[in-house]
Design a protein around this motif. Structure first.
Motif, PDB file in Angstrom:
ATOM      1  N   ARG A   1      -9.207  -6.768   3.994  1.00 23.99           N
ATOM      2  CA  ARG A   1      -8.948  -5.146   3.751  1.00 23.99           C
ATOM      3  C   ARG A   1      -9.395  -4.479   5.065  1.00 23.99           C
ATOM      4  O   ARG A   1      -9.863  -3.461   4.900  1.00 23.99           O
ATOM      5  CB  ARG A   1      -9.964  -4.587   2.675  1.00 23.99           C
ATOM      6  CG  ARG A   1      -9.593  -5.126   1.236  1.00 23.99           C
ATOM      7  CD  ARG A   1     -10.266  -4.769   0.024  1.00 23.99           C
ATOM      8  NE  ARG A   1      -9.934  -5.158  -1.120  1.00 23.99           N
ATOM      9  CZ  ARG A   1     -10.492  -4.765  -2.322  1.00 23.99           C
ATOM     10  NH1 ARG A   1     -11.494  -4.211  -2.290  1.00 23.99           N
ATOM     11  NH2 ARG A   1      -9.890  -5.314  -3.665  1.00 23.99           N
TER      12      ARG A   1
ATOM     13  N   GLN B   1      -2.983  -5.798  -3.398  1.00 24.67           N
ATOM     14  CA  GLN B   1      -4.355  -5.393  -3.972  1.00 24.67           C
ATOM     15  C   GLN B   1      -4.140  -4.882  -5.473  1.00 24.67           C
ATOM     16  O   GLN B   1      -2.714  -4.678  -5.841  1.00 24.67           O
ATOM     17  CB  GLN B   1      -4.614  -3.832  -3.176  1.00 24.67           C
ATOM     18  CG  GLN B   1      -5.024  -4.156  -1.587  1.00 24.67           C
ATOM     19  CD  GLN B   1      -5.995  -5.339  -1.290  1.00 24.67           C
ATOM     20  OE1 GLN B   1      -7.158  -5.099  -2.371  1.00 24.67           O
ATOM     21  NE2 GLN B   1      -5.822  -6.071  -0.356  1.00 24.67           N
TER      22      GLN B   1
ATOM     23  N   ASP C   1      -7.273  -0.385  -6.203  1.00 26.11           N
ATOM     24  CA  ASP C   1      -7.684  -0.429  -4.898  1.00 26.11           C
ATOM     25  C   ASP C   1      -6.541  -0.083  -3.767  1.00 26.11           C
ATOM     26  O   ASP C   1      -6.944   0.527  -2.738  1.00 26.11           O
ATOM     27  CB  ASP C   1      -7.977  -1.954  -4.745  1.00 26.11           C
ATOM     28  CG  ASP C   1      -9.093  -2.569  -5.273  1.00 26.11           C
ATOM     29  OD1 ASP C   1     -10.101  -1.606  -5.345  1.00 26.11           O
ATOM     30  OD2 ASP C   1      -9.258  -3.650  -5.927  1.00 26.11           O
TER      31      ASP C   1
ATOM     32  N   LEU D   1      -2.040  -5.364   1.784  1.00 27.03           N
ATOM     33  CA  LEU D   1      -2.134  -4.228   0.865  1.00 27.03           C
ATOM     34  C   LEU D   1      -1.387  -4.122  -0.199  1.00 27.03           C
ATOM     35  O   LEU D   1      -1.517  -3.687  -1.199  1.00 27.03           O
ATOM     36  CB  LEU D   1      -1.698  -2.735   1.779  1.00 27.03           C
ATOM     37  CG  LEU D   1      -1.823  -1.548   1.173  1.00 27.03           C
ATOM     38  CD1 LEU D   1      -3.298  -1.266   0.787  1.00 27.03           C
ATOM     39  CD2 LEU D   1      -1.065  -0.489   2.000  1.00 27.03           C
TER      40      LEU D   1
ATOM     41  N   GLU E   1      -8.646  -0.747   5.288  1.00 27.04           N
ATOM     42  CA  GLU E   1      -9.666   0.118   5.009  1.00 27.04           C
ATOM     43  C   GLU E   1     -10.995   0.693   5.780  1.00 27.04           C
ATOM     44  O   GLU E   1     -11.240   1.582   6.061  1.00 27.04           O
ATOM     45  CB  GLU E   1     -10.015  -0.194   3.601  1.00 27.04           C
ATOM     46  CG  GLU E   1     -11.070   0.692   2.887  1.00 27.04           C
ATOM     47  CD  GLU E   1     -11.459   0.344   1.363  1.00 27.04           C
ATOM     48  OE1 GLU E   1     -11.943   1.428   0.657  1.00 27.04           O
ATOM     49  OE2 GLU E   1     -11.250  -0.718   1.031  1.00 27.04           O
TER      50      GLU E   1
ATOM     51  N   ILE F   1      -7.250   2.656  -0.859  1.00 20.62           N
ATOM     52  CA  ILE F   1      -6.964   2.524   0.698  1.00 20.62           C
ATOM     53  C   ILE F   1      -5.975   3.431   1.307  1.00 20.62           C
ATOM     54  O   ILE F   1      -5.907   4.173   2.267  1.00 20.62           O
ATOM     55  CB  ILE F   1      -6.651   1.103   0.963  1.00 20.62           C
ATOM     56  CG1 ILE F   1      -7.795   0.102   0.537  1.00 20.62           C
ATOM     57  CG2 ILE F   1      -6.202   0.747   2.091  1.00 20.62           C
ATOM     58  CD1 ILE F   1      -7.634  -1.308   0.253  1.00 20.62           C
TER      59      ILE F   1
ATOM     60  N   ASP G   1      -4.526  -7.087   8.965  1.00 20.92           N
ATOM     61  CA  ASP G   1      -4.378  -7.902   7.722  1.00 20.92           C
ATOM     62  C   ASP G   1      -2.938  -8.642   7.401  1.00 20.92           C
ATOM     63  O   ASP G   1      -2.247  -8.471   6.498  1.00 20.92           O
ATOM     64  CB  ASP G   1      -4.287  -6.798   6.479  1.00 20.92           C
ATOM     65  CG  ASP G   1      -5.793  -6.299   6.522  1.00 20.92           C
ATOM     66  OD1 ASP G   1      -6.872  -6.916   7.229  1.00 20.92           O
ATOM     67  OD2 ASP G   1      -6.115  -5.087   5.998  1.00 20.92           O
TER      68      ASP G   1
END
Length: 443
Positions: A245, A274, A278, A271, A248, A282, A237
């Motif tokens: 994502r 988010q 969320d 990340l 995850e 994660i 990512d």
């Protein structure tokens, strides 16, 4: 005291008095830390190893040994760089990034790889990078190797040669780098597994992004790793798109397969973008899956959110504080050096920690973030004893004149002394002109 290798006693046995060592890096029960997390320590060196680490003022001088008073200068173990690209290093003069973007970097590196990455070219550039890292005080490096098509048969044997040549100076590991869509190509995967088995260090990985076949590809990767006893190392990512994502999905796959090996996820930039709920979900999965995360602050600040004529709005780094607070091993590393992904850098982890402290605001919180370039990456790499100072361990250290973190970070510590097996090494950096013979070709 003056610094430089000439100041170290020319004796097998000596005592370094009044060293300020981060207590989190000392494996000894005899020292206590102050409010800033340092232990004022006397370090006895005997025959290239650490005979003892005792509170300053303790009579621990080896028989017949010499004494050097460090005057409360900070001492670190040699450092551990867990995410680099030795195969890409120093190609900027012949193949710069046309616009500084991630897409520009991909295109430029691809063109240069196709035109120039012979065994001789790789060997010369990798050796140059390792000479820099050694001079700066690095003990171990993990490099990603672009592993696509015919390049696999060139890069992996060269890496194996370099690992053997540098054994005893810098411990080297390699992991393959290719797009996750290639996992579905059975022939490609067979070649990758063969290269890792013959020349590598039991590491498998790829670049993950949100393709429809992501979960199926991850199932194949995890199954392959389990079958061969490989650990995993991913590029994850590396974008400012919150819809990215794949971290995850990696955590879900690790839990689905009950994976027992080590997993490292690099970058994880999205990340940090988010929504709070969320991000929390994660991060919790990452912790449960036993995934460690490495942020690459200098490279990602260079690449992320770049648009010509527009000031960037974010730093490009992952949610490292939140990950660490949740119990996820969190670290930082060099990433690229003088290539289209990062025009600067020198495989200097002191610089990485200094700039990472500023970019990620590692100050005004826990005092042990130095673990991010020592203990934490050493554990991910499976290097017992690396990144710490312990009685009986090697006398591999970095000595500085800085007495506090503010002094340490205010200057580049260019006058640091690097000890390997108790002996100061020559820290002369290689001249960029040493690579001029490689720079005449250009894709």
């Amino acid at each position: 005291m003056t610094t430089g290798f000439a100041a170290i006693p020319d004796a097998a046995d000596y005592l370094l008095r009044n060293a300020r060592v981060p207590a989190c890096l000392i494996d000894a029960a005899t020292v206590a830390s102050d409010a800033d997390g340092f232990a004022l320590t006397d370090i006895a060196v005997t025959g290239g190893r650490l005979a003892s680490l005792l509170p300053a003022g303790t009579d621990s001088l080896p028989d017949g040994g010499a004494v050097l008073d460090l005057d409360r200068g900070i001492v670190l173990p040699r450092l551990v760089d867990v995410h680099t690209h030795l195969d890409k290093g120093h190609i900027w003069p012949r193949q710069p990034n046309p616009d500084g973007t991630f897409a520009g970097a991909l295109s430029a590196v691809g063109a240069d790889r196709e035109a120039n990455w012979s065994a001789e070219d790789l060997r010369s550039r990798m050796a140059f990078g390792l000479r820099c890292a050694q001079a700066h005080g690095t003990a171990a490096i993990r490099t990603h190797l672009d592993s696509i098509g015919a390049q696999i048969g060139i890069s992996w044997p060269v890496f194996a040669e370099m690992r053997a040549e540098w054994r005893g100076r810098i411990a080297l590991q390699a992991t393959p780098l290719f797009g996750v869509e290639l996992v579905a190509d059975a022939a490609h995967m067979a070649v990758i597994v063969d290269a890792v088995t013959r020349h590598g260090d039991g590491l498998l990985g790829c670049v993950t992004y949100m393709i429809p076949e992501l979960d199926a590809a991850l199932d194949t990767l995890f199954s392959t790793a389990i079958a061969h006893g490989f650990d995993l190392d991913f590029h994850v990512d590396e974008t400012n798109d919150p819809a990215a994502r794949s971290l995850e999905h990696i955590a879900d796959a690790a839990l689905r397969h009950r994976f027992g090996g080590r997993i490292l996820a690099g970058h994880c930039c999205s990340l940090a973008l988010q929504a709070p709920q969320d991000e929390a979900r994660i991060v919790a999965k990452v912790r449960e899956a036993g995934i460690a995360v490495v942020s690459l602050p200098m490279c990602n600040m260079y690449l992320q959110d770049r648009s010509r004529g527009r000031t960037p709005r974010w730093r490009g780094v992952t949610a490292l504080h939140e990950l660490r607070a949740a119990g996820v091993p969190a670290m930082i590393a060099s990433d690229n050096t003088r290539d289209p992904f990062y025009a600067y850098g020198d495989l200097d982890l002191v610089e990485v920690l200094r700039e990472g402290t500023r970019i990620l605001q590692l100050d005004h919180c826990e005092s042990d973030w130095v673990r991010a370039i020592t203990r934490e990456p050493a554990a991910v790499m499976g290097l017992d004893g690396a990144g710490t100072l312990a009685p009986g361990g090697p006398a591999d250290m970095i000595l500085t004149r800085a007495r506090s973190w503010t002094e340490f970070f205010a200057r580049p510590q260019a006058d640091r002394t690097v000890l390997v097996a108790g002996r100061a090494i020559d820290r002369t950096l290689p001249d960029y002109r040493d690579l001029d013979h490689l720079m005449s070709s250009r894709a």
